[in-house]
Design an enzyme around this catalytic site. Structure first.
Site, PDB file in Angstrom:
ATOM      1  N   ARG A  86      74.255   7.527 -14.502  1.00 46.22           N
ATOM      2  CA  ARG A  86      74.519   6.331 -15.288  1.00 46.22           C
ATOM      3  C   ARG A  86      73.716   5.094 -15.000  1.00 46.22           C
ATOM      4  NH1 ARG A  86      80.358   6.335 -12.895  1.00 46.22           N
ATOM      5  NH2 ARG A  86      78.921   7.338 -11.210  1.00 46.22           N
ATOM      6  N   ARG A 183      63.813   3.346  -8.013  1.00 44.28           N
ATOM      7  CA  ARG A 183      65.044   3.555  -7.070  1.00 44.28           C
ATOM      8  C   ARG A 183      65.843   4.648  -7.927  1.00 44.28           C
ATOM      9  NH1 ARG A 183      69.517  -1.239  -5.659  1.00 44.28           N
ATOM     10  NH2 ARG A 183      69.932  -0.087  -3.744  1.00 44.28           N
ATOM     11  N   ARG A 192      69.029  16.143  -7.352  1.00 47.29           N
ATOM     12  CA  ARG A 192      68.817  17.254  -8.293  1.00 47.29           C
ATOM     13  C   ARG A 192      67.399  18.206  -7.984  1.00 47.29           C
ATOM     14  NH1 ARG A 192      73.306  17.737 -11.418  1.00 47.29           N
ATOM     15  NH2 ARG A 192      74.148  15.798 -12.071  1.00 47.29           N
TER      16      ARG A 192
HETATM   17  C1  LIG Z   1      75.292  19.700  -7.050  1.00 50.54           C
HETATM   18  C2  LIG Z   1      75.997  18.982  -7.977  1.00 50.54           C
HETATM   19  C3  LIG Z   1      77.162  19.440  -8.484  1.00 50.54           C
HETATM   20  C4  LIG Z   1      77.929  18.799  -9.229  1.00 50.54           C
HETATM   21  N1  LIG Z   1      79.272  19.033  -9.695  1.00 50.54           N
HETATM   22  C5  LIG Z   1      80.049  18.351 -10.644  1.00 50.54           C
HETATM   23  C6  LIG Z   1      81.414  18.844 -11.023  1.00 50.54           C
HETATM   24  O1  LIG Z   1      81.904  19.977 -10.731  1.00 50.54           O
HETATM   25  N2  LIG Z   1      81.795  18.125 -11.755  1.00 50.54           N
HETATM   26  C7  LIG Z   1      81.386  16.737 -12.120  1.00 50.54           C
HETATM   27  O2  LIG Z   1      82.298  16.142 -13.095  1.00 50.54           O
HETATM   28  N3  LIG Z   1      80.071  16.417 -11.962  1.00 50.54           N
HETATM   29  C8  LIG Z   1      79.657  16.997 -11.006  1.00 50.54           C
HETATM   30  N4  LIG Z   1      78.285  16.644 -10.656  1.00 50.54           N
HETATM   31  C9  LIG Z   1      77.809  15.239 -11.066  1.00 50.54           C
HETATM   32  C10 LIG Z   1      78.214  14.195 -10.211  1.00 50.54           C
HETATM   33  O3  LIG Z   1      79.601  14.098 -10.066  1.00 50.54           O
HETATM   34  C11 LIG Z   1      77.520  12.837 -10.485  1.00 50.54           C
HETATM   35  O4  LIG Z   1      78.229  12.612 -11.584  1.00 50.54           O
HETATM   36  C12 LIG Z   1      75.958  12.943 -10.803  1.00 50.54           C
HETATM   37  O5  LIG Z   1      75.543  13.531  -9.743  1.00 50.54           O
HETATM   38  C13 LIG Z   1      75.468  11.367 -10.884  1.00 50.54           C
HETATM   39  O6  LIG Z   1      75.747  10.739  -9.675  1.00 50.54           O
HETATM   40  P1  LIG Z   1      75.928   9.483  -9.501  1.00 50.54           P
HETATM   41  O7  LIG Z   1      77.270   9.030  -9.929  1.00 50.54           O
HETATM   42  O8  LIG Z   1      75.470   9.259  -7.795  1.00 50.54           O
HETATM   43  O9  LIG Z   1      74.764   8.637 -10.263  1.00 50.54           O
HETATM   44  P2  LIG Z   1      74.831   7.223 -11.149  1.00 50.54           P
HETATM   45  O10 LIG Z   1      75.610   7.190 -12.122  1.00 50.54           O
HETATM   46  O11 LIG Z   1      73.241   6.995 -11.589  1.00 50.54           O
HETATM   47  O12 LIG Z   1      74.918   6.308 -10.087  1.00 50.54           O
HETATM   48  C14 LIG Z   1      74.067   5.898  -9.036  1.00 50.54           C
HETATM   49  C15 LIG Z   1      74.934   5.105  -7.835  1.00 50.54           C
HETATM   50  O13 LIG Z   1      75.689   4.084  -8.409  1.00 50.54           O
HETATM   51  C16 LIG Z   1      76.755   3.798  -7.978  1.00 50.54           C
HETATM   52  N5  LIG Z   1      77.847   3.985  -8.960  1.00 50.54           N
HETATM   53  C17 LIG Z   1      77.626   4.380 -10.189  1.00 50.54           C
HETATM   54  N6  LIG Z   1      78.785   3.780 -11.171  1.00 50.54           N
HETATM   55  C18 LIG Z   1      79.646   3.583 -10.347  1.00 50.54           C
HETATM   56  C19 LIG Z   1      81.122   3.310 -10.206  1.00 50.54           C
HETATM   57  N7  LIG Z   1      81.688   3.609 -11.459  1.00 50.54           N
HETATM   58  N8  LIG Z   1      81.759   2.831  -9.135  1.00 50.54           N
HETATM   59  C20 LIG Z   1      81.187   2.780  -8.058  1.00 50.54           C
HETATM   60  N9  LIG Z   1      79.967   3.140  -7.804  1.00 50.54           N
HETATM   61  C21 LIG Z   1      79.144   3.445  -8.624  1.00 50.54           C
HETATM   62  C22 LIG Z   1      77.054   5.036  -6.924  1.00 50.54           C
HETATM   63  O14 LIG Z   1      76.559   4.529  -5.725  1.00 50.54           O
HETATM   64  C23 LIG Z   1      75.926   5.934  -7.117  1.00 50.54           C
HETATM   65  O15 LIG Z   1      75.664   7.151  -6.472  1.00 50.54           O
HETATM   66  C24 LIG Z   1      77.405  17.204  -9.701  1.00 50.54           C
HETATM   67  C25 LIG Z   1      76.334  16.822  -9.462  1.00 50.54           C
HETATM   68  C26 LIG Z   1      75.494  17.582  -8.309  1.00 50.54           C
HETATM   69  C27 LIG Z   1      74.262  17.241  -7.991  1.00 50.54           C
END
Ligand SMILES: Cc1cc2nc3c(=O)[nH]c(=O)nc-3n(C[C@H](O)[C@H](O)[C@H](O)COP(=O)(O)OP(=O)(O)OC[C@H]3O[C@@H](n4cnc5c(N)ncnc54)[C@H](O)[C@@H]3O)c2cc1C
Length: 238
Positions: A86, A183, A192
């Site tokens: 996101r 970033r 990924r």
């Molecule tokens: C190997 C793997 C398996 C997965 N399996 C599943 C699954 O089974 N089911 C599922 O639903 N998803 C799954 N996902 C997706 C995962 O849960 C994340 O949605 C996805 O990897 C995006 O990561 P992110 O939220 O860190 O990224 P981004 O949305 O880009 O966020 C980046 C960073 O911003 C911060 N951030 C963003 N939004 C918020 C918030 N609302 N509150 C606080 N901090 C925030 C956090 O530090 C976050 O790491 C999987 C992902 C991977 C890589």
């Protein structure tokens, strides 16, 4: 019947970019140099050490000064995972409401590990036998042809595109533009790519990793010092 195309590629093309490692250096140095930080662009002394310092100490915001725009063509299954990222990624994707989707479906290539063993969180993906691979591909093609022709039959009946597409599965191809900063790209690459050297190794879906690797290659060319620091410090977004 409409002829359906089958494809095993992920297309990722860098279409535009802004900035390089010196953009990040200038953003860092404004902190202590004020407006003379601009001089660092032409004379980026100590750039490697400075960007490593930022990465090591998780000073992340200077790495937001830059931009890469990619055009991506991949199955919807890939985009569904991708759009979970996101923060700092902007997306625009072709519409299944405003245009008819193309008759093109993804078939996993034979080198894609397809045999899953182990348990949730510790799956191991290995090669499948060639007989099982070929039979599986035939089954997929059979279904995809019927999916697409049913989609067209519904359109012919006058059904709206947004409802007719309900019969299409997540291996139909879609296309999008994604624009992101270094970033957010590092955050994406960290999750990924399956990299043993990473501080937090991830096990992404094979197809999204193919896309991530293509983006990584472009990133390494345009932001070589940032890329080096990313690898030096465990491939974690600062
Ligand atoms: C190997 C793997 C398996 C997965 N399996 C599943 C699954 O089974 N089911 C599922 O639903 N998803 C799954 N996902 C997706 C995962 O849960 C994340 O949605 C996805 O990897 C995006 O990561 P992110 O939220 O860190 O990224 P981004 O949305 O880009 O966020 C980046 C960073 O911003 C911060 N951030 C963003 N939004 C918020 C918030 N609302 N509150 C606080 N901090 C925030 C956090 O530090 C976050 O790491 C999987 C992902 C991977 C890589």
């Amino acid at each position: 019947l409409t002829e359906v195309k089958f494809n095993s590629e992920m297309e990722v093309e860098l279409v535009d970019s802004m900035g390089d490692d010196t953009s990040i250096l200038a953003a860092m140095m404004v902190s202590t140099m004020g407006e003379t930080a601009e001089l660092m662009r032409k004379d980026p002394k100590g750039i490697s050490g400075r960007l490593n310092f930022l990465m090591k100490n998780r000073h992340g915001t200077p790495f937001e000064h830059g931009s890469l725009q990619f055009r991506v063509k991949a199955p919807i299954a890939v985009f569904r995972e991708w759009h979970r990222h996101r923060i700092g990624q902007s997306y625009n994707e072709e519409s299944g409401r405003y245009k008819k989707l193309e008759p093109e479906f993804y078939i996993p290539p034979s080198n894609r590990p397809l045999l899953q063993t182990g348990k949730p969180g510790e799956y191991v993906m290995g090669p499948i036998g060639s007989k099982e691979y070929n039979s599986g591909v035939e089954l997929m093609k059979f279904v995809f042809e019927r999916e697409y022709n049913t989609y067209e039959a519904l359109l012919d009946l006058g059904w709206t595109r947004e409802a007719a597409r309900g019969v299409l599965g997540v291996y139909i191809y879609s296309s999008m533009y994604v624009t992101l900063n270094p970033r957010s790209l590092m955050s994406f690459l960290s999750l990924r790519t399956d990299e043993p050297e990473s501080s937090f190794p991830s096990k992404p879906m094979w197809e999204i990793e193919q896309c991530a690797r293509k983006m990584e290659a472009e990133f390494a060319k345009i932001f070589p010092y940032t890329y080096e620091a990313f690898n030096n410090h465990g491939r974690v977004a600062p």
